[in-house]
Design a protein around this motif. Sequence first.
Motif: not given
Length: 328
Positions: A209-213, A234-236, A243-244, A266-268
């Motif tokens: 619910a907070a956006g995490e797994v 694997h990347a996680r 982050h979800v 992969g994000g910024a």
Amino acid sequence: MTTPEPADPPERAATFRCSEAARERADPFVATAPPARCWLLVEHPGPWGHQALGDAGYPDEVLDAIDAFCRARGARFQLIRRSRARGEAAADRGRFALVDTTPGAESVRWGRVGSPAELPAALADLEAVTTPSTEPVYLVCAHGRHDACCAMRGRPVAAALAMEYPERTWETTHTGGDRFAANVVLLPHGLVLGRVPATEAVEVVRRYAAGEVDTTWVRGRTFLSPPAQAAQHHARLAYDEHHVDALRVLGVEVREPGLTEVRLDGGADRGPLTVVVRERWVASPTPLTCSAGRAASMRVYDLESLTDSSGVSDGLPGVGALGAVAGG
């Protein structure tokens, strides 16, 4: 109150249990989420038969309408009911929902029908008869007639969640991966978790619910193919990413049979990532479900490489094979 089906006939009380065997073998369960772009949830208080839809007691025209709808939408059909820990009056039943798990476009829409006979018309005009909801949905497989492990391990998890989140929590029919019970599905993201203990269940959904797994329990995301599920996981692990919505899949390419390249966002900070996973099969010494009657093989995904946008390969200490299974 619901009328639950028995977890298992008395004469089979001491028989083989697939979830216990899988724990003893430490079966990997990543990349085992069942494929589904959408989830169609229909309230049915039970008892549930072995086959969720076929044994639901619906008229043929309702079965045909549901089947056609699911084929057209890429939807997975599930019966749902409130946990026995809660229960509610029959007048409060009749709900159904369509959950879209498309990354970036996740949504939940709820509706209500007076009887199953009204479902075909409702499915034909969903926008008019359903209402959007921002509340997540927590499904816990508790389908004892399909596999006793699901009831034995799933119902305590459903009860724990229902005490804390009564409106979000539902028991549901077979989600696949009986030996990974208790299985929990977090919607609208379509995240499937396995071996969730009742003592950890509330914290698991709080994080969601907070956006995490929590990667400890993740089997995969139903929108993704098994190789993409494995690559993302694997990347996680490599980046300790919880982050979800992180590590969105940008593309999947089969390089050769059994070898798949998956490109991730992969994000910024990291830029695009390229993950290559290899599929292999491992024989199981025991059946993969309580009722299978014979042993089978498990599919696992080994990490071949993980590179960032600069072409640098990242070291991945402690990351082992990630597993899937055909059936169960």
